[in-house]
Design a protein around this motif. Structure first.
Motif, PDB file in Angstrom:
ATOM      1  N   GLU A 143      30.135  16.689 -22.365  1.00 36.03           N
ATOM      2  CA  GLU A 143      30.678  17.971 -21.932  1.00 36.03           C
ATOM      3  C   GLU A 143      29.663  18.679 -21.038  1.00 36.03           C
ATOM      4  O   GLU A 143      28.460  18.631 -21.282  1.00 36.03           O
ATOM      5  CB  GLU A 143      30.953  18.883 -23.124  1.00 36.03           C
ATOM      6  N   TRP A 144      30.184  19.340 -20.043  1.00 29.02           N
ATOM      7  CA  TRP A 144      29.341  20.147 -19.157  1.00 29.02           C
ATOM      8  C   TRP A 144      30.191  21.314 -18.698  1.00 29.02           C
ATOM      9  O   TRP A 144      31.306  21.129 -18.200  1.00 29.02           O
ATOM     10  CB  TRP A 144      28.893  19.294 -17.964  1.00 29.02           C
ATOM     11  N   PHE A 145      29.693  22.518 -18.884  1.00 24.91           N
ATOM     12  CA  PHE A 145      30.442  23.708 -18.504  1.00 24.91           C
ATOM     13  C   PHE A 145      29.716  24.434 -17.371  1.00 24.91           C
ATOM     14  O   PHE A 145      28.510  24.270 -17.158  1.00 24.91           O
ATOM     15  CB  PHE A 145      30.629  24.628 -19.709  1.00 24.91           C
ATOM     16  N   GLU A 146      30.451  25.232 -16.638  1.00 27.18           N
ATOM     17  CA  GLU A 146      29.899  25.963 -15.500  1.00 27.18           C
ATOM     18  C   GLU A 146      28.621  26.700 -15.899  1.00 27.18           C
ATOM     19  O   GLU A 146      28.576  27.376 -16.933  1.00 27.18           O
ATOM     20  CB  GLU A 146      30.933  26.964 -14.974  1.00 27.18           C
ATOM     21  N   GLY A 147      27.577  26.542 -15.083  1.00 20.47           N
ATOM     22  CA  GLY A 147      26.317  27.222 -15.351  1.00 20.47           C
ATOM     23  C   GLY A 147      25.312  26.409 -16.136  1.00 20.47           C
ATOM     24  O   GLY A 147      24.190  26.866 -16.373  1.00 20.47           O
ATOM     25  N   MET A 148      25.691  25.173 -16.530  1.00 15.18           N
ATOM     26  CA  MET A 148      24.771  24.351 -17.310  1.00 15.18           C
ATOM     27  C   MET A 148      23.896  23.448 -16.437  1.00 15.18           C
ATOM     28  O   MET A 148      23.064  22.708 -16.965  1.00 15.18           O
ATOM     29  CB  MET A 148      25.534  23.494 -18.321  1.00 15.18           C
ATOM     30  N   ASP A 149      24.067  23.496 -15.129  1.00 12.54           N
ATOM     31  CA  ASP A 149      23.244  22.657 -14.249  1.00 12.54           C
ATOM     32  C   ASP A 149      21.806  23.154 -14.254  1.00 12.54           C
ATOM     33  O   ASP A 149      21.524  24.334 -14.498  1.00 12.54           O
ATOM     34  CB  ASP A 149      23.800  22.670 -12.823  1.00 12.54           C
ATOM     35  N   LEU A 177      17.355   6.280 -16.176  1.00 15.28           N
ATOM     36  CA  LEU A 177      18.319   6.646 -15.140  1.00 15.28           C
ATOM     37  C   LEU A 177      19.765   6.609 -15.608  1.00 15.28           C
ATOM     38  O   LEU A 177      20.683   6.466 -14.795  1.00 15.28           O
ATOM     39  CB  LEU A 177      18.117   5.752 -13.905  1.00 15.28           C
ATOM     40  N   HIS A 178      19.998   6.782 -16.905  1.00 18.76           N
ATOM     41  CA  HIS A 178      21.366   6.929 -17.378  1.00 18.76           C
ATOM     42  C   HIS A 178      21.924   8.268 -16.908  1.00 18.76           C
ATOM     43  O   HIS A 178      21.182   9.220 -16.638  1.00 18.76           O
ATOM     44  CB  HIS A 178      21.426   6.828 -18.897  1.00 18.76           C
ATOM     45  N   ILE A 179      23.240   8.347 -16.849  1.00 19.30           N
ATOM     46  CA  ILE A 179      23.921   9.463 -16.200  1.00 19.30           C
ATOM     47  C   ILE A 179      23.580  10.836 -16.772  1.00 19.30           C
ATOM     48  O   ILE A 179      23.615  11.826 -16.031  1.00 19.30           O
ATOM     49  CB  ILE A 179      25.443   9.261 -16.270  1.00 19.30           C
ATOM     50  N   ASP A 180      23.241  10.928 -18.039  1.00 21.04           N
ATOM     51  CA  ASP A 180      22.973  12.233 -18.646  1.00 21.04           C
ATOM     52  C   ASP A 180      21.495  12.619 -18.602  1.00 21.04           C
ATOM     53  O   ASP A 180      21.092  13.602 -19.238  1.00 21.04           O
ATOM     54  CB  ASP A 180      23.496  12.289 -20.084  1.00 21.04           C
ATOM     55  N   HIS A 181      20.720  11.881 -17.841  1.00 22.51           N
ATOM     56  CA  HIS A 181      19.288  12.190 -17.743  1.00 22.51           C
ATOM     57  C   HIS A 181      18.818  12.410 -16.309  1.00 22.51           C
ATOM     58  O   HIS A 181      17.690  12.850 -16.093  1.00 22.51           O
ATOM     59  CB  HIS A 181      18.467  11.092 -18.412  1.00 22.51           C
ATOM     60  N   CYS A 182      19.672  12.114 -15.338  1.00 23.34           N
ATOM     61  CA  CYS A 182      19.289  12.311 -13.938  1.00 23.34           C
ATOM     62  C   CYS A 182      20.391  12.987 -13.135  1.00 23.34           C
ATOM     63  O   CYS A 182      20.320  13.055 -11.910  1.00 23.34           O
ATOM     64  CB  CYS A 182      18.899  10.981 -13.296  1.00 23.34           C
ATOM     65  N   ASP A 184      13.543  15.011 -17.119  1.00 24.81           N
ATOM     66  CA  ASP A 184      14.997  14.859 -17.178  1.00 24.81           C
ATOM     67  C   ASP A 184      15.694  16.070 -16.559  1.00 24.81           C
ATOM     68  O   ASP A 184      15.149  17.185 -16.517  1.00 24.81           O
ATOM     69  CB  ASP A 184      15.494  14.601 -18.588  1.00 24.81           C
ATOM     70  N   THR A 185      16.924  15.836 -16.089  1.00 19.51           N
ATOM     71  CA  THR A 185      17.646  16.905 -15.379  1.00 19.51           C
ATOM     72  C   THR A 185      19.076  17.081 -15.876  1.00 19.51           C
ATOM     73  O   THR A 185      19.866  17.781 -15.255  1.00 19.51           O
ATOM     74  CB  THR A 185      17.660  16.629 -13.865  1.00 19.51           C
ATOM     75  N   GLY A 186      19.424  16.444 -16.994  1.00 15.47           N
ATOM     76  CA  GLY A 186      20.732  16.666 -17.586  1.00 15.47           C
ATOM     77  C   GLY A 186      21.866  15.980 -16.854  1.00 15.47           C
ATOM     78  O   GLY A 186      21.674  15.010 -16.129  1.00 15.47           O
ATOM     79  N   MET A 187      23.050  16.542 -17.027  1.00 16.81           N
ATOM     80  CA  MET A 187      24.251  15.963 -16.437  1.00 16.81           C
ATOM     81  C   MET A 187      24.622  16.683 -15.148  1.00 16.81           C
ATOM     82  O   MET A 187      24.211  17.812 -14.905  1.00 16.81           O
ATOM     83  CB  MET A 187      25.418  16.035 -17.428  1.00 16.81           C
TER      84      MET A 187
END
Length: 252
Positions: A73-79, A102-107, A50-53
């Motif tokens: 929520e996603w804040f700068e630097g969380m990628d 392949l939902h949005i918060d996993h890819c 998985d790769t997060g949001m």
């Protein structure tokens, strides 16, 4: 070989919901839960589960979700790229992306990993391409140009049994999890096949389950694995995440 396999955990976003979203009937204040990504290093290569949001979910700190509000929520630097660089891992060095689904918060971070091959269940690719739920399956997140290896069922990633991809259907048509064999034992990365430990404790599936029968079958398998000593890292368990230290080798 197991002492040469390492597992690192990262949080690449936040998911906030009411307790009843996970376990129907539960009540209480909003739950703020992680959107995890995991790095697995092996002598034969590096993989991410998985790769997060993605950046499109970015919020400013003064625009955080308020109590009772459902959302991401996603804040700068969380990628995931920033998370990897923080431990001196080049995102371009990742060989494999294993998306639970392949939902949005996993890819959402797939695009940051240009040299990786995506491994996904063929059933999940079909679900993503044919779904009308574009708020869940968004091509800009999962269709990012990397080679795709479609599999059906179990897959031994490195051919030595230390990193196994296993089907855990129910939440989505082609959901998969990963079992990592570390020196101290086995860890199952659940993804969304089981949101929290409480779901498994009470054997209650959330409403956000595509196939309840397959989902319950997956729960029974997870329960058996847990009783046999496998450590399960659940998909969005804020309580469990407080015990996880990000960016260091995971130790059982």
């Amino acid at each position: 070989m197991t002492d040469q396999v390492t597992l690192y955990a990262f949080n690449c976003g936040w998911f906030q919901c009411n307790p009843g979203y996970f376990v129907e009937g539960d009540e209480g204040p909003s739950m703020r839960s992680p959107v995890p990504s995991y790095l697995i290093t092996h002598p034969k290569g590096r993989a991410l589960f998985d790769t997060g949001m993605g950046v499109r979910f970015r919020r400013e700190m003064d625009n955080k979700l308020v109590e009772g509000e459902l959302g991401l929520e996603w804040f700068e630097g969380m990628d995931i790229a920033t998370r990897l660089k923080a431990i001196d891992v080049d995102p371009a060095s990742i060989d494999w992306i294993v998306n639970s689904h392949l939902h949005i918060d996993h890819c959402g971070g797939n695009a940051h990993l240009p040299n990786a091959t995506v491994i996904i269940q063929a059933l999940e690719i079909e679900a993503a391409r044919t779904s009308e739920q574009r708020y869940l399956y968004t091509p800009e997140d999962y269709d990012t140009g990397q080679p795709v290896k479609a599999i059906a069922g179990e897959h031994d990633l490195f051919g030595d049994g230390t990193v196994r991809i296993v089907p855990t259907y129910g939440h989505s048509p082609g959901h998969q999890s990963m079992i990592v064999k570390l020196a101290g034992g086995e860890v199952l990365l659940a993804g969304d096949c089981c949101y929290t430990e409480r779901n498994l404790d009470v054997m209650v599936l959330p409403k956000a389950t595509t196939d309840m029968e397959l989902g319950m079958e997956t729960y029974r398998r997870l329960d058996a694995l847990r009783k046999s000593g496998t450590r399960i890292l659940f998909g969005h368990d804020g309580k469990q995440w407080k015990q996880v230290t990000e960016g260091v080798p995971f130790v059982l």
